[in-house]
Motif scaffolding. Structure first.
Motif, short mmCIF file in Angstrom:
data_model
loop_
_atom_site.label_atom_id
_atom_site.label_comp_id
_atom_site.label_asym_id
_atom_site.label_seq_id
_atom_site.Cartn_x
_atom_site.Cartn_y
_atom_site.Cartn_z
N SER A 1 0.84 -1.19 0.00
CA SER A 1 0.00 0.00 0.00
C SER A 1 0.88 1.25 0.00
N SER A 2 1.95 1.21 0.81
CA SER A 2 2.87 2.34 0.85
C SER A 2 3.62 2.48 -0.47
N SER B 1 1.38 3.99 -3.12
CA SER B 1 1.22 5.44 -2.93
C SER B 1 2.45 6.20 -3.42
N THR B 2 3.65 5.68 -3.05
CA THR B 2 4.89 6.36 -3.45
C THR B 2 5.10 6.25 -4.96
N PHE B 3 4.86 5.07 -5.51
CA PHE B 3 4.98 4.89 -6.96
C PHE B 3 4.06 5.85 -7.69
N LYS B 4 2.83 5.94 -7.22
CA LYS B 4 1.83 6.82 -7.85
C LYS B 4 2.34 8.27 -7.86
N LYS B 5 2.91 8.70 -6.73
CA LYS B 5 3.43 10.07 -6.64
C LYS B 5 4.57 10.28 -7.64
N MET C 1 9.93 4.07 -17.40
CA MET C 1 9.65 5.03 -16.33
C MET C 1 9.01 4.34 -15.13
N MET C 2 8.13 3.37 -15.41
CA MET C 2 7.53 2.60 -14.32
C MET C 2 8.62 1.87 -13.53
N LEU D 1 12.46 2.93 -7.04
CA LEU D 1 12.65 3.95 -6.00
C LEU D 1 11.59 3.83 -4.91
N ALA D 2 10.36 3.50 -5.30
CA ALA D 2 9.30 3.33 -4.30
C ALA D 2 9.61 2.14 -3.39
#
Length: 644
Positions: free
Chosen positions: A497-498, A501-505, A553-554, A560-561
């Motif tokens: 879940s974390s 969220s970080t990947f999405k950002k 890019m993904m 990094l996430a």
């Protein structure tokens, strides 16, 4: 922990001493192909692990570290490499190594915890991102992605413990439980034969005991009592003649008759089964060697994306007639199903063989225990030698059934070494002693019933106690494994879940036109499923709708996430080795802005590239301090030379 400086001499393309004075800030290493960019990053792996993973493993035949890691004009003893780190506590750590050193030289000798964290990352190859790593993260199978993420999140130890608990449950407790259950069945069968009852239960046992006590002039008993401390002959005084020879006992006679049948026929059937088992094992191994079972999950996934309109392999892009492609995939799937059927057959045959062997060993142990001092030493040794040899075969069959990886002896050779003739001869000699015994009187028979009932029920009680212990241990082992799996799942769900969220950002930052993108990381039985939306809420595999550049890019954003979830030491370096090759200029600029933003407080980026546009973007946006913009060039005379 960040990199402060890197010094190389006679390492790969680096001949004379070259330095990168980075100072814990972002750095750029640019240069043409073969100039030594990647070698600078590989040096960190060499310093901390003593090797470069890329020079080992499959596909590296002919590469020898002694010849290919030192500069070609230098001796291995001349290789020098060191890296300095900065920690959050302003403690500086230096690690250095020569090619001939077995250990890394660390100063101070007791570095802070951050250093050990970095060393673990490098040992797993998780300090550096290449394009192949991105592909593995984004478009690999759930199984492969799950393994990589387990490494990233340091869950390998948890998974190993789960597997150990499963093996302990299967190989130790379950095997022992079956062995004890077979022994109980053997004891009950012997008891039924001696007491002439149909089943072992209290009322029938009590009636048989009371009939025998009545014959001996004793009173009836109301209950059997505790099976572990029975005394059915209490209050009964019999003449010495009632203490009969073990060879007169009915259970011994029955056991010896079974011994004769074993050597006359059962052993022959067993050896035939063992030979079939060995043949099946070899055939299965040969078939598995011809078919790479690692691709099974790929095939299963492929069946879900191939239909009558598919005109190219979704994995490699090769053009196929749709019906032919479907037929090929189905044929491969059939091969794996056949292997699974063969493995199941192997397990069933192994189980049958183990049951037969255990039955003989249990009966023989009981027989030798009852005969005690009345059996000749030679006969005892012959039967025990046979039992030991059969026990070794039992161990090998168990290894085959459990699919243990170590080399397994040939069952045909082991059966050829069975001392069957000696054991059969000893068995015949024992049977002849039974025939020479006088017939028992009615009172002797009654005394035997009581003594046999005592010993058999006592032995059954002990076995049942042992069985309860093993079953309890199995439950604990199973519960511990289930708790571990549940805890792992809960940890992963929170972390995914974390990560989402970080990947999405990160991803939305690098793709402004994809606002509020839908992302899902889901734990499955096969591994980790990664899905992403495409201008809608519907989730798709990354390579279903998105371009190659978007997938790259993904990969950067996902890496990094995940890195943020790696450990409590969040401030760390990341080496990015030519990771933007397929990304267009506009999106590269967005990535540069990401690196320049608040993320730079969490990561130190050391970037290599041969692409001048990407290099210019990083410079223009001020991502890289001027003093950390390095250019490497290589020549035959001077090797790699570093300039900034």
């Amino acid at each position: 922990m960040r990199i402060d400086k890197l010094t190389l001499k006679n390492f790969r393309g680096y001949k004379e001493t070259q330095k990168f004075e980075i100072g814990g800030e972002h750095a750029l290493i640019s240069g043409g192909n073969g100039a030594g960019k990647s070698s600078a990053l590989e040096a960190i792996e060499f310093i901390l692990t003593g090797k470069i993973d890329r020079l080992h493993g499959s596909g590296t035949q002919g590469i020898r570290a002694k010849e290919h890691l030192p500069h070609r004009d230098a001796s291995p003893r001349d290789v020098q490499a060191s890296v300095g780190f900065q920690t959050g506590n302003d403690i500086k750590v230096t690690a250095s190594r020569r090619f001939t050193d077995q250990t890394v030289d660390i100063n101070p000798t007791s570095p802070p915890a951050e250093f050990n964290d970095v060393k673990r990352l490098v040992e797993h190859g998780l300090h550096k991102l290449t394009r192949s790593d991105m592909i593995e993260l984004v478009v690999s199978t759930p199984t492969d992605r799950g393994s990589l993420i387990d490494e990233l999140l340091n869950l390998e130890g948890v998974d190993n413990r789960r597997k150990q608990l499963r093996r302990l449950r299967n190989q130790h407790y379950i095997s022992n439980i079956k062995r004890i259950q077979r022994s109980i069945e053997e004891q009950e069968e012997l008891l039924r034969e001696t007491l002439e009852i149909s089943e072992v239960e209290d009322s029938k046992l009590r009636d048989a005991v009371n009939r025998a006590r009545a014959t001996l002039g004793g009173d009836a008993i109301d209950s059997l009592g505790d099976w572990e401390s029975l005394d059915f002959r209490r209050d009964l005084a019999g003449p010495e003649a009632q203490e009969i020879s073990a060879f007169q006992r009915e259970d011994v006679k029955n056991q010896l008759r079974r011994q004769g049948k074993w050597f006359d026929q059962t052993e022959t059937d067993l050896i035939s089964e063992l030979e079939e088992l060995e043949t099946a094992r070899r055939e299965l191994a040969a078939q598995e060697a011809r078919v790479n079972t690692d691709v099974l999950s790929v095939l299963e996934r492929g069946q879900g994306v191939i239909d009558n309109e598919t005109d190219a392999c979704p994995l490699c892009g090769t053009n196929w007639d749709s019906e032919e492609l479907i037929a090929v995939v189905e044929r491969r799937q059939q091969q794996f199903e056949e292997i699974a059927d063969q493995r199941q057959s192997l397990h069933s045959t192994g189980e049958s063989v183990l049951s037969t062997i255990q039955s003989y060993l249990s009966r023989s142990e009981v027989l030798l225990a009852v005969l005690g001092g009345e059996i000749d030493v030679g006969e005892d040794e012959s039967l025990r030698a046979y039992m030991n040899a059969l026990g070794e075969i039992q161990k090998v069959v168990e290894m085959i059934r459990q699919e243990e990886s170590q080399e397994v002896p040939d069952l045909r050779e082991l059966t050829g070494e069975l001392p069957s003739e000696r054991a059969s001869r000893a068995s015949e000699q024992l049977r002849s002693k039974v025939e020479d015994q006088p017939a028992k009187s009615e009172m002797e028979r009654a005394w035997e019933v009581l003594s046999t009932a005592e010993s058999r029920l006592s032995q059954i009680a002990k076995l049942q106690s042992e069985l309860e212990v093993k079953q309890g241990a199995k439950k604990v082992c199973t519960a511990a494994r289930d708790e571990l799996v549940q805890a792992r799942t809960e940890v992963l769900e929170d972390r995914y879940s974390s990560v989402e969220s970080t990947f999405k950002k990160y991803y939305e930052s690098t793709n402004p036109d994809e606002a509020d993108v839908n992302v899902q990381m889901e734990q499955t039985n096969a591994g980790v499923k990664f899905r992403i939306g495409f201008f809608d809420d519907e989730l798709h595999p990354p390579h279903a709708m998105h371009s190659e550049g978007h997938q790259d890019m993904m990969g950067i954003c996902l890496f990094l996430a995940l890195s943020k979830e790696l450990s409590e030491h969040q401030d760390r370096f990341v080496l990015l080795d030519d990771v933007v090759m397929s990304i267009d200029g506009d999106h590269r600029e967005e990535i540069a802005k990401l690196f320049q933003g608040t993320i730079s407080d969490e990561f130190q980026f050391i970037i290599t590239t041969h692409d001048e546009i990407w290099e210019e973007q990083l410079r223009r946006l001020g991502v890289i301090p001027l003093e950390n913009q390095y250019r490497v060039d290589w020549s035959r005379e001077n090797g790699t030379v570093v300039r900034n």
